[in-house]
Design a protein around this motif. Sequence first.
Motif, PDB file in Angstrom:
ATOM      1  N   GLU A   1       1.186   4.403  -2.578  1.00 58.21           N
ATOM      2  CA  GLU A   1       0.899   5.757  -2.115  1.00 58.21           C
ATOM      3  C   GLU A   1       2.099   6.684  -2.227  1.00 58.21           C
ATOM      4  OE1 GLU A   1      -2.677   4.584   1.036  1.00 58.21           O
ATOM      5  OE2 GLU A   1      -0.685   5.138   1.806  1.00 58.21           O
TER       6      GLU A   1
ATOM      7  N   THR B   1       0.832  -1.203   0.000  1.00 58.23           N
ATOM      8  CA  THR B   1       0.000   0.000   0.000  1.00 58.23           C
ATOM      9  C   THR B   1       0.866   1.252   0.000  1.00 58.23           C
ATOM     10  OG1 THR B   1      -1.779  -1.146   1.177  1.00 58.23           O
ATOM     11  CG2 THR B   1      -1.781   1.256   1.255  1.00 58.23           C
TER      12      THR B   1
ATOM     13  N   PRO C   1      -1.558   8.527  -4.813  1.00 60.58           N
ATOM     14  CA  PRO C   1      -0.321   9.193  -4.389  1.00 60.58           C
ATOM     15  C   PRO C   1      -0.444  10.713  -4.446  1.00 60.58           C
ATOM     16  CG  PRO C   1       0.127   7.433  -5.968  1.00 60.58           C
ATOM     17  CD  PRO C   1      -1.353   7.620  -5.950  1.00 60.58           C
TER      18      PRO C   1
ATOM     19  N   ALA D   1      -5.896   1.615  -1.176  1.00 61.26           N
ATOM     20  CA  ALA D   1      -4.770   2.546  -1.197  1.00 61.26           C
ATOM     21  C   ALA D   1      -5.224   3.930  -1.652  1.00 61.26           C
ATOM     22  CB  ALA D   1      -3.676   2.021  -2.114  1.00 61.26           C
ATOM     23  N   LYS D   2      -4.669   4.955  -1.019  1.00 61.75           N
ATOM     24  CA  LYS D   2      -4.955   6.326  -1.420  1.00 61.75           C
ATOM     25  C   LYS D   2      -4.150   6.670  -2.671  1.00 61.75           C
ATOM     26  CE  LYS D   2      -5.456   7.705   3.442  1.00 61.75           C
ATOM     27  NZ  LYS D   2      -4.873   8.531   4.532  1.00 61.75           N
TER      28      LYS D   2
END
Length: 472
Positions: free
Chosen positions: A373, A369, A391, A388-389
Amino acid sequence: MWKKTSGVMVSAALILALAACGNNGGNNAADGSANQGGNTDSGNAAAPQGESTDTPAQKTTITYWTDDRHDQEYLKELISSFNTSNPDHIEVELTVLSENYNQSVDIAFSGNQAPDLLRIKSANTGTFVKKGYLEPIDAYLTPELTAKFESLFLDEVNRFGGKLYSLPNTGNTLRLVYNKDLFDKAGITSPPASMQELVEDAKKITEMGKKEGIYGFALNLKNPKSAFDRSIREILSLSGHQGLGYDIKTGKFDFAPYAQVITHFKQMWDDGSMLPGSEALDIDPLRAQFAAGKIGMYMSFSTEPGVYKDQFPTAINWAGALAPTLDGQIKGTSEIVSAGTWIGMSANSKNKEAAWKFMEYLYQDQVMTTYHEKGFGIAIVPSISEKAKQPDIKGMEGFLVGEHDSMWPVSPNVTPEGANYGDAFFKYMVSGGDLNAIVQDLNTRYNDALAKAIEKGEAAAVQDPSFDPSKL
Protein backbone atom coordinates in the motif's frame (compact mmCIF):
# COMPACT_ATOMS: atom_id res chain seq x y z
CA MET A 1 29.08 4.41 -1.50
CA TRP A 2 27.73 2.41 1.38
CA LYS A 3 25.30 3.82 3.89
CA LYS A 4 24.69 2.13 7.22
CA THR A 5 22.14 2.90 9.91
CA SER A 6 22.23 1.72 13.55
CA GLY A 7 25.92 0.96 13.30
CA VAL A 8 29.31 2.02 12.05
CA MET A 9 30.23 2.80 8.43
CA VAL A 10 31.32 -0.32 6.59
CA SER A 11 33.42 -0.51 3.43
CA ALA A 12 34.94 -3.23 1.31
CA ALA A 13 38.39 -2.20 2.49
CA LEU A 14 37.33 -2.54 6.11
CA ILE A 15 35.88 -5.97 5.45
CA LEU A 16 39.17 -7.13 3.94
CA ALA A 17 41.08 -5.61 6.82
CA LEU A 18 38.90 -7.40 9.34
CA ALA A 19 39.35 -10.64 7.47
CA ALA A 20 43.13 -10.21 7.50
CA CYS A 21 43.19 -9.39 11.19
CA GLY A 22 41.40 -12.57 12.16
CA ASN A 23 41.17 -12.62 15.97
CA ASN A 24 40.42 -9.11 17.18
CA GLY A 25 41.45 -9.68 20.72
CA GLY A 26 37.98 -10.35 22.05
CA ASN A 27 36.26 -7.16 20.96
CA ASN A 28 33.49 -9.22 19.39
CA ALA A 29 31.37 -11.76 21.15
CA ALA A 30 31.67 -15.39 20.15
CA ASP A 31 28.25 -15.27 18.50
CA GLY A 32 29.40 -12.49 16.16
CA SER A 33 27.51 -9.67 17.87
CA ALA A 34 29.36 -6.39 18.28
CA ASN A 35 30.43 -5.37 21.76
CA GLN A 36 28.49 -2.24 22.65
CA GLY A 37 30.30 0.99 23.55
CA GLY A 38 33.74 -0.64 23.62
CA ASN A 39 33.12 -2.14 27.07
CA THR A 40 34.97 -5.46 27.30
CA ASP A 41 33.52 -6.39 30.69
CA SER A 42 31.63 -9.63 30.15
CA GLY A 43 29.23 -8.89 32.97
CA ASN A 44 30.45 -11.91 34.99
CA ALA A 45 32.63 -10.04 37.48
CA ALA A 46 31.46 -10.18 41.09
CA ALA A 47 29.30 -7.23 42.18
CA PRO A 48 30.28 -5.21 45.25
CA GLN A 49 28.97 -6.72 48.48
CA GLY A 50 25.34 -5.87 49.11
CA GLU A 51 24.60 -4.96 45.50
CA SER A 52 22.45 -6.95 43.11
CA THR A 53 24.17 -9.40 40.78
CA ASP A 54 21.37 -9.06 38.23
CA THR A 55 22.65 -7.98 34.84
CA PRO A 56 20.68 -6.84 31.83
CA ALA A 57 19.80 -9.59 29.40
CA GLN A 58 22.46 -9.87 26.72
CA LYS A 59 21.45 -8.67 23.28
CA THR A 60 21.83 -10.76 20.17
CA THR A 61 22.81 -8.49 17.30
CA ILE A 62 22.01 -9.55 13.75
CA THR A 63 22.89 -7.69 10.58
CA TYR A 64 20.77 -7.18 7.45
CA TRP A 65 22.21 -5.99 4.15
CA THR A 66 20.11 -4.66 1.27
CA ASP A 67 20.67 -2.80 -1.97
CA ASP A 68 17.12 -1.39 -1.92
CA ARG A 69 16.90 2.29 -1.11
CA HIS A 70 13.33 3.05 -2.06
CA ASP A 71 11.93 1.30 1.05
CA GLN A 72 14.64 2.11 3.57
CA GLU A 73 12.60 4.57 5.67
CA TYR A 74 9.81 2.01 6.14
CA LEU A 75 12.39 -0.68 6.86
CA LYS A 76 13.98 1.51 9.49
CA GLU A 77 10.59 1.91 11.17
CA LEU A 78 10.05 -1.86 11.16
CA ILE A 79 13.50 -2.52 12.58
CA SER A 80 13.04 0.09 15.31
CA SER A 81 9.74 -1.47 16.30
CA PHE A 82 11.20 -4.98 16.29
CA ASN A 83 14.28 -3.95 18.29
CA THR A 84 12.19 -2.38 21.05
CA SER A 85 9.41 -4.96 21.23
CA ASN A 86 10.79 -8.44 20.63
CA PRO A 87 11.05 -10.47 23.86
CA ASP A 88 14.26 -12.22 22.83
CA HIS A 89 16.50 -9.13 23.06
CA ILE A 90 17.38 -9.30 19.36
CA GLU A 91 18.73 -6.14 17.79
CA VAL A 92 18.83 -5.73 14.02
CA GLU A 93 21.42 -3.52 12.33
CA LEU A 94 20.66 -2.33 8.80
CA THR A 95 23.23 -1.66 6.08
CA VAL A 96 22.12 -0.13 2.77
CA LEU A 97 24.61 -0.59 -0.07
CA SER A 98 24.19 1.84 -2.92
CA GLU A 99 26.28 0.05 -5.54
CA ASN A 100 28.29 -3.11 -6.32
CA TYR A 101 26.03 -5.13 -4.06
CA ASN A 102 26.89 -8.62 -5.35
CA GLN A 103 30.60 -7.86 -5.27
CA SER A 104 30.29 -6.55 -1.72
CA VAL A 105 28.51 -9.74 -0.67
CA ASP A 106 31.30 -11.81 -2.25
CA ILE A 107 33.93 -9.84 -0.35
CA ALA A 108 32.01 -10.19 2.92
CA PHE A 109 31.70 -13.96 2.62
CA SER A 110 35.32 -14.43 1.56
CA GLY A 111 36.40 -12.34 4.56
CA ASN A 112 34.11 -14.15 7.02
CA GLN A 113 32.22 -10.90 7.64
CA ALA A 114 28.92 -11.85 6.01
CA PRO A 115 25.62 -10.43 7.31
CA ASP A 116 23.08 -12.67 8.98
CA LEU A 117 20.38 -11.69 6.48
CA LEU A 118 20.59 -10.27 2.99
CA ARG A 119 18.22 -8.99 0.34
CA ILE A 120 18.09 -11.43 -2.56
CA LYS A 121 16.49 -11.06 -5.96
CA SER A 122 15.81 -13.26 -8.96
CA ALA A 123 19.06 -12.13 -10.58
CA ASN A 124 21.33 -13.26 -7.73
CA THR A 125 19.54 -15.94 -5.69
CA GLY A 126 20.70 -18.85 -7.83
CA THR A 127 24.28 -17.56 -7.81
CA PHE A 128 24.27 -17.10 -4.04
CA VAL A 129 22.89 -20.62 -3.56
CA LYS A 130 25.62 -22.10 -5.78
CA LYS A 131 28.29 -20.22 -3.84
CA GLY A 132 26.96 -21.62 -0.58
CA TYR A 133 25.96 -18.26 0.84
CA LEU A 134 22.34 -19.07 1.69
CA GLU A 135 20.76 -21.30 4.34
CA PRO A 136 17.68 -23.37 3.42
CA ILE A 137 14.66 -22.27 5.45
CA ASP A 138 12.44 -25.36 5.10
CA ALA A 139 13.00 -26.41 8.71
CA TYR A 140 11.78 -23.03 9.99
CA LEU A 141 8.45 -22.97 8.16
CA THR A 142 5.26 -23.46 10.15
CA PRO A 143 2.20 -25.08 8.52
CA GLU A 144 0.60 -21.62 8.44
CA LEU A 145 3.49 -20.07 6.52
CA THR A 146 3.64 -23.02 4.15
CA ALA A 147 -0.07 -22.66 3.34
CA LYS A 148 0.36 -18.92 2.81
CA PHE A 149 3.26 -19.13 0.36
CA GLU A 150 3.41 -22.62 -1.16
CA SER A 151 1.61 -21.68 -4.39
CA LEU A 152 4.61 -19.43 -5.10
CA PHE A 153 7.37 -21.97 -4.43
CA LEU A 154 9.15 -22.09 -7.81
CA ASP A 155 12.16 -24.12 -8.91
CA GLU A 156 15.15 -21.96 -9.88
CA VAL A 157 13.43 -18.94 -8.31
CA ASN A 158 13.21 -19.55 -4.57
CA ARG A 159 13.64 -23.33 -4.49
CA PHE A 160 16.86 -25.00 -5.64
CA GLY A 161 17.59 -28.71 -5.48
CA GLY A 162 14.36 -29.25 -3.60
CA LYS A 163 15.33 -26.78 -0.84
CA LEU A 164 13.63 -23.44 -0.18
CA TYR A 165 15.76 -20.35 0.35
CA SER A 166 13.35 -17.42 0.42
CA LEU A 167 9.70 -16.45 0.56
CA PRO A 168 8.10 -13.95 -1.83
CA ASN A 169 6.68 -10.56 -1.01
CA THR A 170 6.28 -8.34 -4.05
CA GLY A 171 7.28 -8.08 -7.67
CA ASN A 172 8.21 -5.09 -9.79
CA THR A 173 6.85 -3.99 -13.12
CA LEU A 174 9.09 -2.11 -15.54
CA ARG A 175 7.99 1.10 -17.21
CA LEU A 176 9.06 4.16 -19.13
CA VAL A 177 9.14 7.08 -16.66
CA TYR A 178 8.49 10.43 -18.35
CA ASN A 179 8.11 14.12 -17.51
CA LYS A 180 4.69 15.20 -18.81
CA ASP A 181 5.54 18.89 -18.52
CA LEU A 182 8.54 18.49 -20.82
CA PHE A 183 6.46 16.45 -23.24
CA ASP A 184 3.94 19.29 -23.44
CA LYS A 185 6.64 21.91 -23.98
CA ALA A 186 8.22 19.83 -26.74
CA GLY A 187 4.87 19.22 -28.45
CA ILE A 188 4.82 15.47 -27.73
CA THR A 189 1.29 14.19 -27.18
CA SER A 190 1.91 10.65 -25.90
CA PRO A 191 4.71 8.31 -24.75
CA PRO A 192 6.68 6.72 -27.59
CA ALA A 193 5.35 3.38 -28.87
CA SER A 194 8.45 2.41 -30.89
CA MET A 195 12.18 2.79 -30.42
CA GLN A 196 12.33 5.16 -33.39
CA GLU A 197 9.73 7.37 -31.70
CA LEU A 198 11.79 7.27 -28.49
CA VAL A 199 14.84 8.55 -30.39
CA GLU A 200 12.80 11.30 -32.05
CA ASP A 201 11.09 12.38 -28.81
CA ALA A 202 14.39 12.48 -26.91
CA LYS A 203 15.82 14.72 -29.62
CA LYS A 204 12.80 17.06 -29.49
CA ILE A 205 13.04 17.46 -25.72
CA THR A 206 16.78 18.12 -25.91
CA GLU A 207 16.39 20.72 -28.64
CA MET A 208 13.67 22.42 -26.62
CA GLY A 209 15.46 22.43 -23.26
CA LYS A 210 19.22 22.06 -23.75
CA LYS A 211 19.88 25.71 -22.92
CA GLU A 212 18.35 25.04 -19.49
CA GLY A 213 20.27 21.81 -18.96
CA ILE A 214 17.33 19.61 -20.01
CA TYR A 215 17.91 16.43 -22.01
CA GLY A 216 15.56 13.88 -23.51
CA PHE A 217 16.83 10.60 -22.06
CA ALA A 218 19.12 9.16 -19.40
CA LEU A 219 20.58 5.84 -18.33
CA ASN A 220 22.45 5.01 -15.12
CA LEU A 221 25.51 3.94 -17.10
CA LYS A 222 27.91 3.88 -14.17
CA ASN A 223 26.87 0.22 -14.16
CA PRO A 224 25.90 -0.56 -17.79
CA LYS A 225 24.40 -3.96 -17.05
CA SER A 226 22.18 -2.47 -14.35
CA ALA A 227 21.12 0.29 -16.74
CA PHE A 228 20.23 -2.14 -19.52
CA ASP A 229 18.52 -4.61 -17.17
CA ARG A 230 16.04 -1.88 -16.20
CA SER A 231 15.50 -0.66 -19.76
CA ILE A 232 16.37 -3.05 -22.60
CA ARG A 233 14.85 -5.92 -20.63
CA GLU A 234 11.46 -4.20 -20.72
CA ILE A 235 11.71 -3.22 -24.38
CA LEU A 236 12.60 -6.74 -25.47
CA SER A 237 10.01 -8.59 -23.38
CA LEU A 238 7.22 -6.43 -24.80
CA SER A 239 8.70 -7.04 -28.26
CA GLY A 240 8.47 -10.82 -27.77
CA HIS A 241 12.06 -11.59 -26.73
CA GLN A 242 13.41 -12.72 -23.37
CA GLY A 243 14.96 -9.58 -21.95
CA LEU A 244 18.36 -10.85 -20.78
CA GLY A 245 19.70 -12.19 -24.07
CA TYR A 246 18.43 -15.76 -23.79
CA ASP A 247 16.29 -17.42 -26.46
CA ILE A 248 13.78 -19.72 -24.75
CA LYS A 249 12.78 -21.40 -28.03
CA THR A 250 16.32 -22.59 -28.83
CA GLY A 251 17.74 -22.87 -25.31
CA LYS A 252 20.71 -20.70 -26.34
CA PHE A 253 21.87 -17.14 -25.83
CA ASP A 254 21.25 -14.87 -28.81
CA PHE A 255 22.03 -11.17 -28.42
CA ALA A 256 20.85 -10.13 -31.90
CA PRO A 257 17.55 -8.64 -30.59
CA TYR A 258 19.54 -6.86 -27.87
CA ALA A 259 21.70 -5.25 -30.54
CA GLN A 260 18.62 -3.79 -32.22
CA VAL A 261 17.84 -1.79 -29.08
CA ILE A 262 21.46 -0.76 -28.66
CA THR A 263 21.49 0.84 -32.13
CA HIS A 264 18.73 3.20 -30.98
CA PHE A 265 20.49 3.94 -27.67
CA LYS A 266 23.66 4.72 -29.64
CA GLN A 267 21.67 7.07 -31.86
CA MET A 268 20.50 9.04 -28.80
CA TRP A 269 24.08 9.11 -27.55
CA ASP A 270 25.37 10.37 -30.90
CA ASP A 271 22.54 12.91 -31.15
CA GLY A 272 23.47 14.36 -27.78
CA SER A 273 20.00 13.51 -26.49
CA MET A 274 21.32 11.71 -23.38
CA LEU A 275 22.05 13.60 -20.20
CA PRO A 276 25.77 14.55 -20.22
CA GLY A 277 27.73 12.49 -17.72
CA SER A 278 25.39 9.49 -17.99
CA GLU A 279 28.45 7.25 -18.24
CA ALA A 280 29.23 8.07 -14.58
CA LEU A 281 25.62 8.21 -13.38
CA ASP A 282 24.25 5.91 -10.68
CA ILE A 283 20.48 5.49 -10.35
CA ASP A 284 19.96 7.83 -7.39
CA PRO A 285 21.75 10.81 -8.98
CA LEU A 286 19.70 10.11 -12.12
CA ARG A 287 16.51 10.22 -10.06
CA ALA A 288 17.61 13.47 -8.46
CA GLN A 289 18.08 15.01 -11.92
CA PHE A 290 14.68 13.74 -13.06
CA ALA A 291 13.03 15.15 -9.92
CA ALA A 292 14.65 18.49 -10.74
CA GLY A 293 13.03 18.46 -14.18
CA LYS A 294 16.24 17.93 -16.16
CA ILE A 295 15.42 14.55 -17.80
CA GLY A 296 12.57 13.82 -20.20
CA MET A 297 12.54 10.01 -19.98
CA TYR A 298 14.23 7.00 -18.43
CA MET A 299 13.20 3.44 -17.62
CA SER A 300 12.93 1.76 -14.25
CA PHE A 301 10.91 -0.33 -11.82
CA SER A 302 7.63 0.20 -9.99
CA THR A 303 9.68 1.39 -7.00
CA GLU A 304 9.85 4.87 -8.56
CA PRO A 305 6.58 6.30 -7.17
CA GLY A 306 7.77 5.58 -3.64
CA VAL A 307 11.14 7.13 -4.45
CA TYR A 308 9.54 10.40 -5.56
CA LYS A 309 7.26 10.43 -2.55
CA ASP A 310 9.91 9.91 0.13
CA GLN A 311 13.46 10.00 -1.22
CA PHE A 312 13.31 12.69 -3.91
CA PRO A 313 10.06 14.64 -3.43
CA THR A 314 9.23 16.51 -6.62
CA ALA A 315 6.65 18.94 -7.91
CA ILE A 316 7.06 17.96 -11.56
CA ASN A 317 4.16 16.35 -13.42
CA TRP A 318 5.36 12.85 -14.27
CA ALA A 319 3.95 9.40 -15.07
CA GLY A 320 4.82 5.82 -15.97
CA ALA A 321 3.84 4.07 -19.21
CA LEU A 322 4.62 0.86 -21.06
CA ALA A 323 8.03 1.03 -22.68
CA PRO A 324 8.32 1.32 -26.44
CA THR A 325 8.86 -1.84 -28.48
CA LEU A 326 11.27 -2.41 -31.36
CA ASP A 327 8.68 -1.66 -34.04
CA GLY A 328 5.73 -0.22 -32.15
CA GLN A 329 3.89 -3.55 -31.97
CA ILE A 330 3.38 -5.42 -28.69
CA LYS A 331 4.30 -9.05 -29.37
CA GLY A 332 5.04 -10.19 -25.84
CA THR A 333 4.43 -9.17 -22.24
CA SER A 334 6.27 -6.93 -19.84
CA GLU A 335 8.15 -9.09 -17.36
CA ILE A 336 7.30 -8.79 -13.67
CA VAL A 337 10.75 -9.02 -12.06
CA SER A 338 12.23 -9.78 -8.65
CA ALA A 339 9.12 -11.79 -7.80
CA GLY A 340 9.44 -14.93 -5.69
CA THR A 341 12.20 -13.83 -3.34
CA TRP A 342 12.80 -11.18 -0.71
CA ILE A 343 15.12 -12.04 2.18
CA GLY A 344 17.70 -14.79 2.52
CA MET A 345 19.48 -16.16 5.58
CA SER A 346 23.26 -16.42 5.53
CA ALA A 347 24.61 -19.96 5.75
CA ASN A 348 27.46 -18.48 7.83
CA SER A 349 25.22 -16.80 10.39
CA LYS A 350 25.92 -17.76 14.00
CA ASN A 351 22.49 -16.45 14.97
CA LYS A 352 20.16 -18.31 12.64
CA GLU A 353 17.29 -18.65 15.14
CA ALA A 354 17.38 -14.91 15.83
CA ALA A 355 17.65 -14.16 12.12
CA TRP A 356 14.60 -16.30 11.42
CA LYS A 357 12.57 -14.50 14.08
CA PHE A 358 13.19 -11.20 12.29
CA MET A 359 12.35 -12.79 8.93
CA GLU A 360 9.13 -14.14 10.41
CA TYR A 361 8.33 -10.67 11.73
CA LEU A 362 8.72 -9.16 8.26
CA TYR A 363 6.48 -11.80 6.72
CA GLN A 364 3.48 -10.80 8.83
CA ASP A 365 0.35 -9.92 6.87
CA GLN A 366 0.27 -6.35 8.17
CA VAL A 367 3.88 -5.66 7.22
CA MET A 368 3.44 -7.07 3.71
CA THR A 369 0.11 -5.32 3.17
CA THR A 370 1.57 -1.98 4.19
CA TYR A 371 4.59 -2.61 1.96
CA HIS A 372 2.24 -2.89 -1.02
CA GLU A 373 0.00 0.00 0.00
CA LYS A 374 2.98 2.32 0.44
CA GLY A 375 4.01 1.53 -3.14
CA PHE A 376 7.32 -0.21 -2.41
CA GLY A 377 6.36 -3.19 -4.56
CA ILE A 378 3.32 -4.91 -6.00
CA ALA A 379 2.04 -7.76 -3.83
CA ILE A 380 2.13 -11.18 -5.48
CA VAL A 381 1.15 -13.30 -2.45
CA PRO A 382 -2.54 -14.15 -3.01
CA SER A 383 -3.66 -13.62 0.58
CA ILE A 384 -2.08 -10.14 0.54
CA SER A 385 -3.02 -8.98 -2.95
CA GLU A 386 -6.66 -9.95 -2.38
CA LYS A 387 -7.09 -7.55 0.54
CA ALA A 388 -4.45 -4.85 0.06
CA LYS A 389 -5.62 -1.46 -1.17
CA GLN A 390 -4.06 -0.01 -4.27
CA PRO A 391 -1.27 2.40 -3.33
CA ASP A 392 -2.49 5.99 -3.19
CA ILE A 393 0.77 7.43 -4.47
CA LYS A 394 1.33 9.86 -7.29
CA GLY A 395 2.39 8.05 -10.44
CA MET A 396 1.61 4.55 -9.17
CA GLU A 397 -1.29 4.07 -11.57
CA GLY A 398 1.16 3.75 -14.45
CA PHE A 399 2.96 0.82 -12.81
CA LEU A 400 0.04 -1.38 -11.73
CA VAL A 401 -0.15 -4.87 -13.20
CA GLY A 402 -2.28 -4.95 -16.34
CA GLU A 403 -3.03 -7.07 -19.37
CA HIS A 404 0.48 -6.67 -20.76
CA ASP A 405 2.34 -7.82 -17.61
CA SER A 406 3.31 -11.40 -16.71
CA MET A 407 5.90 -13.68 -15.15
CA TRP A 408 8.45 -15.07 -17.61
CA PRO A 409 10.36 -18.37 -17.37
CA VAL A 410 13.68 -17.97 -15.59
CA SER A 411 16.69 -17.77 -17.90
CA PRO A 412 20.05 -19.32 -16.94
CA ASN A 413 22.34 -17.03 -14.98
CA VAL A 414 25.91 -17.58 -16.17
CA THR A 415 29.18 -15.69 -15.93
CA PRO A 416 31.14 -15.66 -19.20
CA GLU A 417 34.85 -15.16 -19.58
CA GLY A 418 35.57 -11.55 -20.47
CA ALA A 419 33.22 -8.58 -20.56
CA ASN A 420 29.52 -9.06 -19.78
CA TYR A 421 26.89 -7.95 -22.27
CA GLY A 422 26.35 -4.64 -20.48
CA ASP A 423 29.97 -3.58 -20.74
CA ALA A 424 30.34 -4.88 -24.31
CA PHE A 425 27.30 -3.02 -25.64
CA PHE A 426 28.08 0.14 -23.68
CA LYS A 427 31.54 0.26 -25.26
CA TYR A 428 29.88 0.07 -28.67
CA MET A 429 27.43 2.84 -27.74
CA VAL A 430 30.18 5.32 -26.97
CA SER A 431 32.98 4.14 -29.28
CA GLY A 432 31.32 2.30 -32.16
CA GLY A 433 32.72 -0.85 -33.76
CA ASP A 434 31.45 -3.95 -35.52
CA LEU A 435 28.10 -4.66 -33.87
CA ASN A 436 27.64 -8.03 -35.61
CA ALA A 437 31.05 -9.16 -34.38
CA ILE A 438 30.15 -8.05 -30.84
CA VAL A 439 26.93 -10.09 -30.99
CA GLN A 440 28.74 -13.18 -32.25
CA ASP A 441 31.40 -12.84 -29.57
CA LEU A 442 28.79 -12.51 -26.83
CA ASN A 443 26.82 -15.48 -28.19
CA THR A 444 29.96 -17.64 -28.24
CA ARG A 445 31.15 -16.69 -24.77
CA TYR A 446 27.73 -16.88 -23.10
CA ASN A 447 26.84 -20.22 -24.69
CA ASP A 448 30.25 -21.62 -23.74
CA ALA A 449 29.63 -20.51 -20.17
CA LEU A 450 26.17 -22.06 -20.30
CA ALA A 451 27.51 -25.40 -21.53
CA LYS A 452 30.13 -25.47 -18.76
CA ALA A 453 27.54 -24.55 -16.12
CA ILE A 454 25.21 -27.31 -17.33
CA GLU A 455 28.06 -29.82 -17.28
CA LYS A 456 28.84 -28.87 -13.67
CA GLY A 457 25.16 -29.04 -12.71
CA GLU A 458 25.13 -25.32 -11.94
CA ALA A 459 22.55 -24.33 -14.55
CA ALA A 460 19.82 -25.77 -16.72
CA ALA A 461 18.91 -24.74 -20.26
CA VAL A 462 15.26 -23.74 -20.38
CA GLN A 463 14.10 -24.73 -23.88
CA ASP A 464 10.57 -24.60 -25.29
CA PRO A 465 10.27 -24.54 -29.10
CA SER A 466 6.56 -23.75 -28.79
CA PHE A 467 7.08 -20.82 -26.42
CA ASP A 468 4.63 -17.99 -27.11
CA PRO A 469 5.51 -14.76 -25.24
CA SER A 470 2.10 -13.26 -25.97
CA LYS A 471 0.33 -15.96 -23.96
CA LEU A 472 2.18 -15.90 -20.65
